[in-house]
Write an enzyme that holds these catalytic residues in place. Structure first.
Site, PDB file in Angstrom:
ATOM      1  N   ALA A  24     -31.252  18.657  -6.299  1.00 17.76           N
ATOM      2  CA  ALA A  24     -31.851  19.837  -6.822  1.00 17.76           C
ATOM      3  C   ALA A  24     -32.146  19.785  -8.322  1.00 17.76           C
ATOM      4  O   ALA A  24     -31.039  18.997  -8.903  1.00 17.76           O
ATOM      5  CB  ALA A  24     -31.125  20.841  -6.324  1.00 17.76           C
ATOM      6  N   GLY A  65     -29.976  17.113  -2.851  1.00 20.61           N
ATOM      7  CA  GLY A  65     -30.981  17.609  -2.159  1.00 20.61           C
ATOM      8  C   GLY A  65     -31.882  16.589  -1.755  1.00 20.61           C
ATOM      9  O   GLY A  65     -32.875  16.698  -0.935  1.00 20.61           O
ATOM     10  N   GLU A  73     -30.775  15.497   1.395  1.00 17.81           N
ATOM     11  CA  GLU A  73     -31.116  16.540   2.366  1.00 17.81           C
ATOM     12  C   GLU A  73     -32.639  16.597   2.915  1.00 17.81           C
ATOM     13  O   GLU A  73     -32.831  16.580   4.079  1.00 17.81           O
ATOM     14  CB  GLU A  73     -30.636  17.891   1.943  1.00 17.81           C
ATOM     15  CG  GLU A  73     -29.196  17.832   1.706  1.00 17.81           C
ATOM     16  CD  GLU A  73     -28.790  19.182   0.952  1.00 17.81           C
ATOM     17  OE1 GLU A  73     -29.130  19.489  -0.297  1.00 17.81           O
ATOM     18  OE2 GLU A  73     -28.388  20.316   1.505  1.00 17.81           O
ATOM     19  N   GLU A 107     -22.489  16.908  -4.344  1.00 15.34           N
ATOM     20  CA  GLU A 107     -22.655  18.328  -5.019  1.00 15.34           C
ATOM     21  C   GLU A 107     -21.187  18.940  -5.314  1.00 15.34           C
ATOM     22  O   GLU A 107     -21.000  19.743  -6.259  1.00 15.34           O
ATOM     23  CB  GLU A 107     -22.969  19.325  -3.937  1.00 15.34           C
ATOM     24  CG  GLU A 107     -24.502  19.332  -3.800  1.00 15.34           C
ATOM     25  CD  GLU A 107     -24.894  18.258  -2.885  1.00 15.34           C
ATOM     26  OE1 GLU A 107     -24.382  17.289  -2.339  1.00 15.34           O
ATOM     27  OE2 GLU A 107     -26.061  18.379  -2.418  1.00 15.34           O
TER      28      GLU A 107
HETATM   29  N1  COA Z   1     -31.455  17.402 -11.869  1.00 16.80           N
HETATM   30  C1  COA Z   1     -32.049  17.593 -13.155  1.00 16.80           C
HETATM   31  N2  COA Z   1     -32.089  16.382 -13.989  1.00 16.80           N
HETATM   32  C2  COA Z   1     -31.811  15.360 -13.418  1.00 16.80           C
HETATM   33  C3  COA Z   1     -31.167  14.990 -12.153  1.00 16.80           C
HETATM   34  C4  COA Z   1     -31.010  16.358 -11.188  1.00 16.80           C
HETATM   35  N3  COA Z   1     -30.511  16.566 -10.344  1.00 16.80           N
HETATM   36  N4  COA Z   1     -31.011  13.913 -11.932  1.00 16.80           N
HETATM   37  C5  COA Z   1     -31.383  13.182 -12.916  1.00 16.80           C
HETATM   38  N5  COA Z   1     -31.953  13.981 -13.832  1.00 16.80           N
HETATM   39  C6  COA Z   1     -32.437  13.638 -15.081  1.00 16.80           C
HETATM   40  C7  COA Z   1     -31.393  13.344 -16.206  1.00 16.80           C
HETATM   41  O1  COA Z   1     -30.841  14.638 -16.656  1.00 16.80           O
HETATM   42  C8  COA Z   1     -32.157  12.663 -17.249  1.00 16.80           C
HETATM   43  O2  COA Z   1     -32.909  13.229 -17.998  1.00 16.80           O
HETATM   44  P1  COA Z   1     -32.962  13.025 -19.440  1.00 16.80           P
HETATM   45  O3  COA Z   1     -33.796  11.835 -19.569  1.00 16.80           O
HETATM   46  O4  COA Z   1     -33.742  14.170 -20.190  1.00 16.80           O
HETATM   47  O5  COA Z   1     -31.586  13.030 -20.180  1.00 16.80           O
HETATM   48  C9  COA Z   1     -33.191  11.916 -16.187  1.00 16.80           C
HETATM   49  O6  COA Z   1     -33.124  12.614 -15.043  1.00 16.80           O
HETATM   50  C10 COA Z   1     -32.576  10.365 -15.903  1.00 16.80           C
HETATM   51  O7  COA Z   1     -31.233  10.418 -15.243  1.00 16.80           O
HETATM   52  P2  COA Z   1     -30.190   9.655 -15.921  1.00 16.80           P
HETATM   53  O8  COA Z   1     -28.906  10.287 -15.552  1.00 16.80           O
HETATM   54  O9  COA Z   1     -30.459   9.429 -17.345  1.00 16.80           O
HETATM   55  O10 COA Z   1     -30.102   8.542 -15.000  1.00 16.80           O
HETATM   56  P3  COA Z   1     -28.950   7.316 -14.889  1.00 16.80           P
HETATM   57  O11 COA Z   1     -29.732   6.073 -14.209  1.00 16.80           O
HETATM   58  O12 COA Z   1     -28.005   7.225 -16.007  1.00 16.80           O
HETATM   59  O13 COA Z   1     -28.242   7.854 -13.307  1.00 16.80           O
HETATM   60  C11 COA Z   1     -28.249   9.329 -11.419  1.00 16.80           C
HETATM   61  C12 COA Z   1     -28.948   8.261 -12.381  1.00 16.80           C
HETATM   62  C13 COA Z   1     -29.099   9.528 -10.405  1.00 16.80           C
HETATM   63  C14 COA Z   1     -26.958   8.617 -10.922  1.00 16.80           C
HETATM   64  C15 COA Z   1     -27.927  10.527 -12.198  1.00 16.80           C
HETATM   65  O14 COA Z   1     -28.979  10.991 -12.704  1.00 16.80           O
HETATM   66  C16 COA Z   1     -27.176  11.581 -11.574  1.00 16.80           C
HETATM   67  O15 COA Z   1     -26.134  11.767 -11.092  1.00 16.80           O
HETATM   68  N6  COA Z   1     -28.084  12.706 -11.250  1.00 16.80           N
HETATM   69  C17 COA Z   1     -27.490  13.832 -10.496  1.00 16.80           C
HETATM   70  C18 COA Z   1     -27.269  13.767  -9.021  1.00 16.80           C
HETATM   71  C19 COA Z   1     -26.716  15.068  -8.591  1.00 16.80           C
HETATM   72  O16 COA Z   1     -25.603  15.316  -8.799  1.00 16.80           O
HETATM   73  N7  COA Z   1     -27.438  15.633  -7.583  1.00 16.80           N
HETATM   74  C20 COA Z   1     -27.095  16.518  -6.805  1.00 16.80           C
HETATM   75  C21 COA Z   1     -27.567  17.947  -7.493  1.00 16.80           C
HETATM   76  S1  COA Z   1     -27.024  19.339  -6.720  1.00 16.80           S
END
Ligand code: COA
Length: 260
Positions: free
Chosen positions: A66, A112, A115, A135
Site C-alpha cells: 500500500a 498489499g 495480498e 506490515e
Molecule cells: N509506499 C510508498 N512508496 C513506496 C513504497 C510504498 N509501499 N515502496 C516503495 N516506495 C517508494 C520509495 O519511497 C521510493 O520513493 P523515492 O524514490 O521518492 O524515495 C521508491 O518507491 C523506490 O523505493 P526504494 O525504497 O528507494 O527502493 P529500494 O530498492 O531501496 O527498496 C523495497 C525496495 C521494496 C525493499 C522498499 O521500497 C520497501 O521496503 N518498501 C516498502 C515495503 C512495505 O513496507 N510494504 C508494506 C506497506 S503496508
C-alpha cells in the site's frame, strides 16, 4: 476508459492489467483501487475475455505494498472503511472473477502487493521475485486479506512466521511453500501466464467458473461447503458444456465448448 494509475490492454483476448506507478514501485494508492475496480467491471462485461493477467510496471516490483505516503491522512474509521474494506472488496472481486486470474509476479510483492497476488487464482513468479508481509515493520497488520489468504496458501505455522518476522523470501522458497505455482525466468513470465490461461480456456467454461466458486466456498461459505459443492456439481449437469464435454469424450473427439 482512460486510466491514470493502471494500464488495461488486451492481447489474444487476455486482459493485461498492470499497476503503473513504477516510481513508487507500483504502491497501491486510493486511485489504483478505484481504477482496478472500474477495470474489473469493464473486463467482466467483455464476453470474449479468456482471463486476466495482473502485473506491475517495470522489472523491479510487482507491487511494493500500500502507498505508505497516504497513510498519514487516514483516521481509524477511514483506515477501516476506505483502506482495508475497500481494498478487500476489490481483491475479492478478483478472487471471485469467473475466469482465471493469474498474478505475474515480476519483482517485489510486499504487503498489499502480496495480498493482491494471493487474491489471484494462480501466481507465476519471475526468478528474481521477492515476497513478504512487512506490515509489522510499520506497526501494522495486513489489511487486504493477507492474514487470511496467507494461511490458506501456506498453512498456519509458516504464515505466522512470515507475518510476525516480516521476512522477505525469494522465489524458490515461495515455490517450496506453495505460495507461488511456478517460477520462470523474467523473460518467460507473461508467456507462461498466457499459456496457462489458454490451457484453462480449453476446458468447459461453466465448469471453470464453478471450480472458482466451489474452491472459494471452502473458505467463505458459512454453511456446509461440501453440500454447496454438491449443488454446484449438480448445476453443471444443466449445461450444454457438460453435455458437449461428456459426449466428446465418449466420441473420442475434442470438445467444442460454448460456455452455456
Ligand atoms: N509506499 C510508498 N512508496 C513506496 C513504497 C510504498 N509501499 N515502496 C516503495 N516506495 C517508494 C520509495 O519511497 C521510493 O520513493 P523515492 O524514490 O521518492 O524515495 C521508491 O518507491 C523506490 O523505493 P526504494 O525504497 O528507494 O527502493 P529500494 O530498492 O531501496 O527498496 C523495497 C525496495 C521494496 C525493499 C522498499 O521500497 C520497501 O521496503 N518498501 C516498502 C515495503 C512495505 O513496507 N510494504 C508494506 C506497506 S503496508
Amino acid at each position: 476508459m482512460e486510466f491514470q494509475s493502471i494500464l488495461l490492454n488486451y492481447q489474444n483476448n487476455i486482459a493485461h492489467l498492470t499497476i503503473n506507478q513504477p516510481a513508487k514501485l507500483n504502491a497501491l494508492n486510493k486511485q489504483v483501487f478505484t481504477e482496478l475496480d472500474q477495470a474489473i467491471t469493464l473486463i467482466d462485461k467483455n464476453d470474449t475475455t479468456k482471463g486476466i493477467i495482473v502485473t506491475g510496471a517495470g522489472e523491479k516490483a510487482f507491487v511494493a505494498g500500500a502507498d505508505i505516503s497516504e497513510f498519514k491522512n487516514y483516521s481509524v474509521t477511514q483506515a477501516v472503511e476506505e483502506l482495508s474494506k475497500k481494498g478487500q472488496q476489490v481483491f475479492k472481486r478478483l478472487e471471485l472473477f469467473p475466469k482465471p486470474v493469474i498474478a505475474a509476479v515480476n519483482g517485489f510483492a510486499l504487503g498489499g502487493g502480496l495480498e493482491l497476488a494471493m487474491a489471484c487464482h494462480l501466481r507465476i513468479a519471475s526468478d528474481h521475485a521477492r515476497f513478504g508481509q512487512p506490515e509489522v515493520n510499520l506497526g501494522l497488520i495486513p489489511g487486504y486479506g493477507g492474514t487470511q489468504r496467507l494461511i490458506q496458501l501456506i498453512g498456519k505455522g509458516k504464515a505466522l512466521e512470515l507475518l510476525m518476522t516480516a521476512d522477505i523470501i525469494k522465489a524458490p522458497e515461495a515455490l517450496q511453500l506453495g505460495l507461488v505455482n511456478h517460477v520462470v525466468p523474467q523473460t518467460n513470465l507473461i508467456a507462461k501466464c498466457e499459456e496457462m490461461i489458454t490451457k484453462i480456456g480449453s476446458k468447459g467454461p461453466v465448469a471453470i467458473t464453478k471450480i472458482i466458486e466451489s474452491v472459494d466456498n471452502y473458505f467463505n461459505y458459512s454453511g456446509n461447503a461440501f453440500d454447496k459443492e454438491a449443488d454446484l456439481f449438480g448445476a453443471c449437469f444443466d449445461t450444454q458444456d457438460y453435455k458437449e464435454g461428456t459426449a466428446a469424450f465418449l466420441e473420442k473427439r475434442k470438445a467444442e465448448f460454448k460456455g452455456n
